[in-house]
Design a protein around this motif. Structure first.
Motif, PDB file in Angstrom:
ATOM      1  N   GLU A  40      76.238 -18.054 -35.242  1.00  0.00           N
ATOM      2  CA  GLU A  40      77.635 -17.621 -35.230  1.00  0.00           C
ATOM      3  C   GLU A  40      78.561 -18.815 -35.059  1.00  0.00           C
ATOM      4  O   GLU A  40      78.239 -19.767 -34.352  1.00  0.00           O
ATOM      5  CB  GLU A  40      77.891 -16.658 -34.070  1.00  0.00           C
ATOM      6  CG  GLU A  40      77.171 -15.347 -34.172  1.00  0.00           C
ATOM      7  CD  GLU A  40      77.483 -14.468 -32.979  1.00  0.00           C
ATOM      8  OE1 GLU A  40      78.235 -13.504 -33.171  1.00  0.00           O
ATOM      9  OE2 GLU A  40      76.982 -14.763 -31.882  1.00  0.00           O
ATOM     10  N   TYR A  41      79.681 -18.750 -35.730  1.00  0.00           N
ATOM     11  CA  TYR A  41      80.783 -19.697 -35.562  1.00  0.00           C
ATOM     12  C   TYR A  41      82.077 -18.900 -35.645  1.00  0.00           C
ATOM     13  O   TYR A  41      82.205 -18.031 -36.504  1.00  0.00           O
ATOM     14  CB  TYR A  41      80.802 -20.742 -36.673  1.00  0.00           C
ATOM     15  CG  TYR A  41      80.292 -22.113 -36.288  1.00  0.00           C
ATOM     16  CD1 TYR A  41      80.321 -22.579 -34.994  1.00  0.00           C
ATOM     17  CD2 TYR A  41      79.809 -22.961 -37.262  1.00  0.00           C
ATOM     18  CE1 TYR A  41      79.863 -23.835 -34.668  1.00  0.00           C
ATOM     19  CE2 TYR A  41      79.337 -24.221 -36.957  1.00  0.00           C
ATOM     20  CZ  TYR A  41      79.374 -24.644 -35.653  1.00  0.00           C
ATOM     21  OH  TYR A  41      78.907 -25.890 -35.339  1.00  0.00           O
ATOM     22  N   ASN A  42      83.026 -19.218 -34.799  1.00  0.00           N
ATOM     23  CA  ASN A  42      84.333 -18.569 -34.863  1.00  0.00           C
ATOM     24  C   ASN A  42      85.147 -19.146 -36.011  1.00  0.00           C
ATOM     25  O   ASN A  42      84.943 -20.288 -36.427  1.00  0.00           O
ATOM     26  CB  ASN A  42      85.092 -18.751 -33.549  1.00  0.00           C
ATOM     27  CG  ASN A  42      84.448 -17.998 -32.418  1.00  0.00           C
ATOM     28  OD1 ASN A  42      83.842 -16.950 -32.633  1.00  0.00           O
ATOM     29  ND2 ASN A  42      84.536 -18.529 -31.221  1.00  0.00           N
ATOM     30  N   ALA A  43      86.089 -18.368 -36.494  1.00  0.00           N
ATOM     31  CA  ALA A  43      86.944 -18.798 -37.596  1.00  0.00           C
ATOM     32  C   ALA A  43      88.006 -19.772 -37.109  1.00  0.00           C
ATOM     33  O   ALA A  43      88.492 -19.675 -35.978  1.00  0.00           O
ATOM     34  CB  ALA A  43      87.613 -17.586 -38.237  1.00  0.00           C
ATOM     35  N   ILE A  44      88.359 -20.716 -37.971  1.00  0.00           N
ATOM     36  CA  ILE A  44      89.489 -21.617 -37.766  1.00  0.00           C
ATOM     37  C   ILE A  44      90.360 -21.480 -39.004  1.00  0.00           C
ATOM     38  O   ILE A  44      89.866 -21.628 -40.121  1.00  0.00           O
ATOM     39  CB  ILE A  44      89.038 -23.081 -37.592  1.00  0.00           C
ATOM     40  CG1 ILE A  44      88.212 -23.236 -36.322  1.00  0.00           C
ATOM     41  CG2 ILE A  44      90.234 -24.015 -37.566  1.00  0.00           C
ATOM     42  CD1 ILE A  44      87.681 -24.624 -36.089  1.00  0.00           C
ATOM     43  N   ARG A  49      83.777 -23.394 -42.162  1.00  0.00           N
ATOM     44  CA  ARG A  49      82.848 -23.705 -41.091  1.00  0.00           C
ATOM     45  C   ARG A  49      81.467 -23.948 -41.696  1.00  0.00           C
ATOM     46  O   ARG A  49      81.018 -23.209 -42.568  1.00  0.00           O
ATOM     47  CB  ARG A  49      82.755 -22.558 -40.094  1.00  0.00           C
ATOM     48  CG  ARG A  49      84.064 -22.199 -39.402  1.00  0.00           C
ATOM     49  CD  ARG A  49      84.731 -23.331 -38.656  1.00  0.00           C
ATOM     50  NE  ARG A  49      83.905 -23.997 -37.696  1.00  0.00           N
ATOM     51  CZ  ARG A  49      83.966 -23.836 -36.382  1.00  0.00           C
ATOM     52  NH1 ARG A  49      84.823 -23.007 -35.861  1.00  0.00           N
ATOM     53  NH2 ARG A  49      83.179 -24.528 -35.587  1.00  0.00           N
ATOM     54  N   VAL A  50      80.775 -24.991 -41.223  1.00  0.00           N
ATOM     55  CA  VAL A  50      79.441 -25.330 -41.699  1.00  0.00           C
ATOM     56  C   VAL A  50      78.516 -25.443 -40.501  1.00  0.00           C
ATOM     57  O   VAL A  50      78.870 -26.070 -39.496  1.00  0.00           O
ATOM     58  CB  VAL A  50      79.450 -26.661 -42.491  1.00  0.00           C
ATOM     59  CG1 VAL A  50      78.043 -27.050 -42.900  1.00  0.00           C
ATOM     60  CG2 VAL A  50      80.353 -26.555 -43.707  1.00  0.00           C
ATOM     61  N   ASP A  70      74.025 -12.077 -44.025  1.00  0.00           N
ATOM     62  CA  ASP A  70      75.426 -12.205 -43.611  1.00  0.00           C
ATOM     63  C   ASP A  70      75.836 -10.876 -42.986  1.00  0.00           C
ATOM     64  O   ASP A  70      76.050  -9.892 -43.689  1.00  0.00           O
ATOM     65  CB  ASP A  70      76.291 -12.544 -44.817  1.00  0.00           C
ATOM     66  CG  ASP A  70      77.740 -12.798 -44.448  1.00  0.00           C
ATOM     67  OD1 ASP A  70      78.071 -12.759 -43.253  1.00  0.00           O
ATOM     68  OD2 ASP A  70      78.543 -13.035 -45.357  1.00  0.00           O
ATOM     69  N   LEU A  71      75.946 -10.840 -41.675  1.00  0.00           N
ATOM     70  CA  LEU A  71      76.236  -9.597 -40.971  1.00  0.00           C
ATOM     71  C   LEU A  71      77.675  -9.136 -41.139  1.00  0.00           C
ATOM     72  O   LEU A  71      77.977  -7.964 -40.923  1.00  0.00           O
ATOM     73  CB  LEU A  71      75.901  -9.757 -39.483  1.00  0.00           C
ATOM     74  CG  LEU A  71      74.434 -10.105 -39.191  1.00  0.00           C
ATOM     75  CD1 LEU A  71      74.245 -10.327 -37.692  1.00  0.00           C
ATOM     76  CD2 LEU A  71      73.503  -9.035 -39.703  1.00  0.00           C
ATOM     77  N   LEU A 102      81.311 -17.539 -39.269  1.00  0.00           N
ATOM     78  CA  LEU A 102      79.951 -17.271 -39.715  1.00  0.00           C
ATOM     79  C   LEU A 102      79.299 -16.283 -38.762  1.00  0.00           C
ATOM     80  O   LEU A 102      79.475 -16.367 -37.554  1.00  0.00           O
ATOM     81  CB  LEU A 102      79.126 -18.558 -39.719  1.00  0.00           C
ATOM     82  CG  LEU A 102      79.457 -19.584 -40.783  1.00  0.00           C
ATOM     83  CD1 LEU A 102      78.727 -20.884 -40.492  1.00  0.00           C
ATOM     84  CD2 LEU A 102      79.079 -19.073 -42.151  1.00  0.00           C
ATOM     85  N   ASN A 103      78.519 -15.379 -39.314  1.00  0.00           N
ATOM     86  CA  ASN A 103      77.752 -14.434 -38.514  1.00  0.00           C
ATOM     87  C   ASN A 103      76.501 -14.080 -39.309  1.00  0.00           C
ATOM     88  O   ASN A 103      76.506 -13.151 -40.108  1.00  0.00           O
ATOM     89  CB  ASN A 103      78.574 -13.194 -38.190  1.00  0.00           C
ATOM     90  CG  ASN A 103      77.884 -12.294 -37.195  1.00  0.00           C
ATOM     91  OD1 ASN A 103      76.902 -12.674 -36.570  1.00  0.00           O
ATOM     92  ND2 ASN A 103      78.396 -11.090 -37.048  1.00  0.00           N
TER      93      ASN A 103
END
Length: 110
Positions: A40-44, A49-50, A70-71, A102-103
């Motif tokens: 997981e990565y939060n959105a900016i 995001r990589v 991709d959830l 990302l999730n």
């Protein structure tokens, strides 16, 4: 009469392939799940995001399948950059669409 179900299944498979952004390499059928991780990565805003996910099996078992789901059902992309099926290690690169996070659920089968 027998061609109608076959055409329906092929059409359904085509729709799934064109709409899904999941990565499926090899096969999970009749194989054992060795490893799974949620990435997981939060959105900016305005940024992509990589994330690199690394897996290496200390038992040197050969990977038979990799699934990265991709959830959130976004237009993010997942690619295998090194190793993968036929190897005992895998590097998976996840890249989000601009402004999204990302999730992913990543599973490795042997």
């Amino acid at each position: 009469m027998k061609t109608a179900p076959v055409i329906f299944v092929l059409l359904l498979a085509f729709v799934c392939v064109t709409q899904c952004k999941d990565l499926i390499v090899g096969s999970s059928f009749n194989n054992r799940l060795l490893w799974q991780q949620k990435a997981e990565y939060n959105a900016i805003p305005l940024k992509k995001r990589v994330k690199e996910v690394f897996f290496s099996d200390p038992g040197q078992q050969i990977i038979k399948g990799i699934i990265a789901r991709d959830l959130d059902h976004t237009d993010a992309e997942a690619t295998v950059t090194a190793g993968g099926t036929g190897f005992s290690y895998a590097n998976i690169r996840l890249k989000s669409e601009r402004g999204s996070g990302l999730n992913y659920q990543i599973e490795i089968y042997v």
